[in-house]
Scaffold this motif. Sequence first.
Motif, PDB file in Angstrom:
ATOM      1  N   GLU A 197       8.335   4.175  -6.638  1.00 53.89           N
ATOM      2  CA  GLU A 197       7.757   3.995  -5.253  1.00 53.89           C
ATOM      3  C   GLU A 197       6.574   4.959  -4.849  1.00 53.89           C
ATOM      4  O   GLU A 197       5.935   4.846  -3.633  1.00 53.89           O
ATOM      5  CB  GLU A 197       8.976   4.073  -4.198  1.00 53.89           C
ATOM      6  CG  GLU A 197       9.893   2.931  -4.120  1.00 53.89           C
ATOM      7  CD  GLU A 197      11.047   3.332  -3.203  1.00 53.89           C
ATOM      8  OE1 GLU A 197      11.192   4.392  -2.756  1.00 53.89           O
ATOM      9  OE2 GLU A 197      12.122   2.438  -3.181  1.00 53.89           O
ATOM     10  N   GLN A 198       6.560   5.946  -5.490  1.00 52.33           N
ATOM     11  CA  GLN A 198       5.682   7.097  -5.178  1.00 52.33           C
ATOM     12  C   GLN A 198       4.194   6.927  -5.692  1.00 52.33           C
ATOM     13  O   GLN A 198       3.188   7.576  -5.915  1.00 52.33           O
ATOM     14  CB  GLN A 198       6.206   8.304  -5.523  1.00 52.33           C
ATOM     15  CG  GLN A 198       7.470   8.777  -4.841  1.00 52.33           C
ATOM     16  CD  GLN A 198       8.043   9.893  -5.408  1.00 52.33           C
ATOM     17  OE1 GLN A 198       7.471  11.175  -5.343  1.00 52.33           O
ATOM     18  NE2 GLN A 198       9.324   9.928  -6.047  1.00 52.33           N
ATOM     19  N   LEU A 200       1.627   4.648  -5.823  1.00 52.32           N
ATOM     20  CA  LEU A 200       0.425   4.412  -5.087  1.00 52.32           C
ATOM     21  C   LEU A 200      -0.102   5.826  -4.486  1.00 52.32           C
ATOM     22  O   LEU A 200      -1.088   5.881  -4.114  1.00 52.32           O
ATOM     23  CB  LEU A 200       0.703   3.427  -3.905  1.00 52.32           C
ATOM     24  CG  LEU A 200       0.861   2.162  -4.555  1.00 52.32           C
ATOM     25  CD1 LEU A 200       0.895   1.029  -3.366  1.00 52.32           C
ATOM     26  CD2 LEU A 200      -0.338   1.573  -5.403  1.00 52.32           C
ATOM     27  N   GLU A 201       0.514   6.733  -4.161  1.00 51.95           N
ATOM     28  CA  GLU A 201       0.348   8.001  -3.853  1.00 51.95           C
ATOM     29  C   GLU A 201      -0.335   8.757  -4.955  1.00 51.95           C
ATOM     30  O   GLU A 201      -1.256   9.868  -4.408  1.00 51.95           O
ATOM     31  CB  GLU A 201       1.427   8.918  -3.242  1.00 51.95           C
ATOM     32  CG  GLU A 201       2.386   8.105  -2.046  1.00 51.95           C
ATOM     33  CD  GLU A 201       3.569   9.064  -1.820  1.00 51.95           C
ATOM     34  OE1 GLU A 201       3.645  10.261  -2.131  1.00 51.95           O
ATOM     35  OE2 GLU A 201       4.671   8.596  -1.015  1.00 51.95           O
ATOM     36  N   HIS A 202      -0.309   8.635  -6.123  1.00 56.48           N
ATOM     37  CA  HIS A 202      -0.794   9.350  -7.150  1.00 56.48           C
ATOM     38  C   HIS A 202      -1.806   8.612  -8.320  1.00 56.48           C
ATOM     39  O   HIS A 202      -2.695   9.407  -8.644  1.00 56.48           O
ATOM     40  CB  HIS A 202       0.218   9.877  -7.893  1.00 56.48           C
ATOM     41  CG  HIS A 202       1.339  10.748  -7.172  1.00 56.48           C
ATOM     42  ND1 HIS A 202       1.455  12.146  -6.845  1.00 56.48           N
ATOM     43  CD2 HIS A 202       2.326  10.560  -6.671  1.00 56.48           C
ATOM     44  CE1 HIS A 202       2.089  12.568  -6.348  1.00 56.48           C
ATOM     45  NE2 HIS A 202       3.086  11.605  -6.226  1.00 56.48           N
ATOM     46  N   HIS A 204      -5.160   6.106  -8.104  1.00 56.69           N
ATOM     47  CA  HIS A 204      -6.082   5.488  -7.387  1.00 56.69           C
ATOM     48  C   HIS A 204      -6.808   4.655  -8.089  1.00 56.69           C
ATOM     49  O   HIS A 204      -6.980   4.516  -9.220  1.00 56.69           O
ATOM     50  CB  HIS A 204      -6.893   6.748  -6.733  1.00 56.69           C
ATOM     51  CG  HIS A 204      -5.902   7.630  -6.010  1.00 56.69           C
ATOM     52  ND1 HIS A 204      -5.330   7.528  -4.976  1.00 56.69           N
ATOM     53  CD2 HIS A 204      -5.660   9.167  -6.248  1.00 56.69           C
ATOM     54  CE1 HIS A 204      -4.944   8.588  -4.169  1.00 56.69           C
ATOM     55  NE2 HIS A 204      -4.881   9.438  -5.194  1.00 56.69           N
TER      56      HIS A 204
END
Length: 400
Positions: A197-198, A200-202, A204
Amino acid sequence: MPDLQAAVDDFVIKLKRRQVEGSLATAKSTVLLLRQVVSHQRIPSSGPASSLIDAVKSVGSRLIAANPMELAVGNMVRRVLHIIREEEATIVAAQVGVTPVSDSDDDADVHGVPGLSAVALAAANRTALRAPSLHNLLESLPTSAGANVEPVPESDTKSRCKSSDKNSKSWKLKHGVIDAIGLLLGEIENYHSEISEQALEHIHQKQVILTLGRSRSLLHFFREAKKKRSFQVFVAEGAPRYQGHKFAKELAAMELQTTVITDSAVFALISRVNMVIVGAHAVMANGGIVAPVGMHMVALAARRHAVPFVVLTGLHKLCPLYPHNPSVVLNELKSPSQVLDFGEMSDCLDGTDGSPVHVVNPMFDYVPPELISLFITDSGGHNPSYVYRLVAEIYSPEDH
């Protein structure tokens, strides 16, 4: 009990024979077995927690000794021991009527109970924040103070005794521990999704990512990122087991742009990489990791070229021990046949044509915390320097 003993013996044999390997498989199997141990254990009315702790330690010591390299086994034994201690503190806190206090009132008496430990206070706070269960809701129903008391027929004596047993400390402790172990099992089974779930935060757009070998966590991580990002992955093959070949095939099936490289080409290509993301076999208390062989070289290349080195790991891989601890086994030697073909090299290996050739095939590398940029866990992202805080949250110091 005979069935339980047979289950313990069977799992010990599987660990010794390496029939169960990997952090996820060993952690899950260990938790399931320890839940059986707790459910089969007869708990005395006096000292119920110590009885459970002794039973878990007895089984846990056998499991750890069967394969010391599978650090997740010891982690789960310690997690269950911590659960038992926490549940006992929660019950004690509820019995004495503990209420949360501020930091400025640490030395004050609580409800006339002097010297109440911080553990009990913390347990009381967790109890207050815990999601209500049907059992807790039924227990909290108010009773009428002015209700008429009617004589109880003798036929209801047995049912009343059973009801009182459910209100005993032993019953509450045992079932509280079993419920908490169930939550731990769910944590282990769902950690892939929590980490992914994390993604897309890391990750790019248009990034180039390097990894080594194969990781189930990373597979889920890339799959989630692929939904909204376009990126490229370099996969170092991970000789001599070549798990990178399988991983590259799985990524290609996801229609992700994938390039397989040899392990020796990592330094040559690292300058084209935006980020290194890898999995780990275990995370030590100092923030270092035990990972597939070759990972230290990748971490050194990343540091040399100022490329972030990110590690995906579940909390079940977090070990409260330090790498310099004499009881910690950080490596294991595998068969030389993975490196050399005995048929082609038989003359060299047996020393027929001179001095024999020795083959060493280590399975793991140790990567120190100074080479790691970030841990992405099922509880969020953490720096290596924060690992000791996570250890303090999920393990008891007396079980290290």
